[in-house]
Design an enzyme around this catalytic site. Sequence first.
Site, PDB file in Angstrom:
ATOM      1  N   HIS A   4       0.829  -1.186   0.029  1.00 14.56           N
ATOM      2  CA  HIS A   4       0.025  -0.216   0.059  1.00 14.56           C
ATOM      3  C   HIS A   4       0.885   1.187   0.120  1.00 14.56           C
ATOM      4  CE1 HIS A   4      -2.335  -3.269   1.768  1.00 14.56           C
ATOM      5  NE2 HIS A   4      -3.167  -2.822   1.063  1.00 14.56           N
ATOM      6  N   GLY A  20      -6.134  12.367   8.890  1.00  8.16           N
ATOM      7  CA  GLY A  20      -7.038  11.051   7.894  1.00  8.16           C
ATOM      8  C   GLY A  20      -6.971  11.549   6.419  1.00  8.16           C
ATOM      9  N   ARG A  43      -3.311   4.619  -4.305  1.00 10.44           N
ATOM     10  CA  ARG A  43      -4.636   4.843  -3.919  1.00 10.44           C
ATOM     11  C   ARG A  43      -4.870   6.243  -3.649  1.00 10.44           C
ATOM     12  NH1 ARG A  43      -7.977  -0.047  -1.875  1.00 10.44           N
ATOM     13  NH2 ARG A  43      -6.661  -1.801  -2.742  1.00 10.44           N
ATOM     14  N   SER A  90      -9.755  15.023  13.674  1.00  8.00           N
ATOM     15  CA  SER A  90     -10.690  15.654  14.392  1.00  8.00           C
ATOM     16  C   SER A  90     -11.447  14.720  15.151  1.00  8.00           C
ATOM     17  CB  SER A  90     -11.522  16.278  13.207  1.00  8.00           C
ATOM     18  OG  SER A  90     -12.225  15.120  12.494  1.00  8.00           O
ATOM     19  N   MET A 180     -12.115   7.696  15.011  1.00  3.43           N
ATOM     20  CA  MET A 180     -12.104   6.350  14.664  1.00  3.43           C
ATOM     21  C   MET A 180     -10.935   5.524  14.428  1.00  3.43           C
ATOM     22  SD  MET A 180     -15.584   7.131  11.851  1.00  3.43           S
ATOM     23  CE  MET A 180     -16.067   5.270  11.861  1.00  3.43           C
ATOM     24  N   SER A 203     -14.098  18.911  16.231  1.00  4.72           N
ATOM     25  CA  SER A 203     -15.052  19.524  14.906  1.00  4.72           C
ATOM     26  C   SER A 203     -16.342  19.416  15.330  1.00  4.72           C
ATOM     27  CB  SER A 203     -14.544  18.485  13.707  1.00  4.72           C
ATOM     28  OG  SER A 203     -14.973  17.324  13.946  1.00  4.72           O
ATOM     29  N   ARG A 217     -12.764  24.203   9.564  1.00  2.00           N
ATOM     30  CA  ARG A 217     -11.807  22.949  10.137  1.00  2.00           C
ATOM     31  C   ARG A 217     -10.289  23.218   9.684  1.00  2.00           C
ATOM     32  NH1 ARG A 217     -16.434  19.712   9.574  1.00  2.00           N
ATOM     33  NH2 ARG A 217     -15.436  18.533   7.694  1.00  2.00           N
TER      34      ARG A 217
HETATM   35  N1  HPA Z   1     -17.767  10.688  14.882  1.00  2.00           N
HETATM   36  C1  HPA Z   1     -16.892   9.817  14.673  1.00  2.00           C
HETATM   37  N2  HPA Z   1     -15.590  10.309  14.207  1.00  2.00           N
HETATM   38  C2  HPA Z   1     -15.671  11.772  14.024  1.00  2.00           C
HETATM   39  C3  HPA Z   1     -16.563  12.369  14.706  1.00  2.00           C
HETATM   40  C4  HPA Z   1     -17.740  11.979  15.129  1.00  2.00           C
HETATM   41  O1  HPA Z   1     -18.785  12.637  15.537  1.00  2.00           O
HETATM   42  N3  HPA Z   1     -16.422  13.982  14.384  1.00  2.00           N
HETATM   43  C5  HPA Z   1     -14.944  14.069  14.023  1.00  2.00           C
HETATM   44  N4  HPA Z   1     -14.476  12.480  13.842  1.00  2.00           N
END
Ligand code: HPA
Length: 234
Positions: A4, A20, A43, A90, A180, A203, A217
């Site tokens: 990758h 991200g 990618r 974020s 996440m 955020s 942002r």
């Molecule tokens: N949920 C998941 N991930 C995020 C969020 C959220 O509300 N805001 C920024 N990343």
Amino acid sequence: MTPHISAQPQDFAKTVLMPGDPRRAKFIAENYLTDARLVTDVRGMLGYTGTYKGKPVSVMGSGMGMPSIGIYATELFKFYDVETIMRVGSCGAYQDDLKLYDIILAQGASTNGNFGAHFMPTGTFSALCDFELLYTAYNVGAKKGVKPHVGNVLSSDIFYHPIPDIWKSWSNLNVLAVEMETYALYTLAQSMGKKALSLLTVSDSLVTMEETSAKEREASFTAMMEIALETAYE
Ligand code: HPA
């Protein structure tokens, strides 16, 4: 080269910042690094290496979610001799004292997913950051007049959760915010003897339902980026 990442073995610095969004990686490379060059674009997951105050630093997108950051972090740690990954991302606030644009340093991460079970099938692994990075980043922030929040975050496997109030269970455990990726990043770093820290800008807020626009942002991430770069430099 790995499945990758198309970079050559020496192309990455020892420290990699990971937003991200790959386009944010490009933005950071163009606006904060000197002599940044593209080292991978498989990618469209752009990665760059340049210098910050003369010290080599790389920046690469992680994509969204634990499987995605898990792939890139593993390949960087294992095949490119990367020692430190700092996520710059974020998050959505779970506590009412967190305001939009506040900065969180994730001391640890919890998860509603199963990433840790691949490493520890019989228990629940607590994924922690590297303490030295946390200590340095906190002090860099404080010196800049930004007092980062420090605590637990939730690394969620699902953005659009079907159960509306489930986040309150995490909030009651004093989890500060949801994102996440951090649980996977910290688990991988710990399992390979490497260092990781997630720096997160609020955020949106699950408490007040406030949110920021994509444009806002981009501008607001400046403080977080500066803390990450100064921490990399220390
Ligand atoms: N949920 C998941 N991930 C995020 C969020 C959220 O509300 N805001 C920024 N990343």
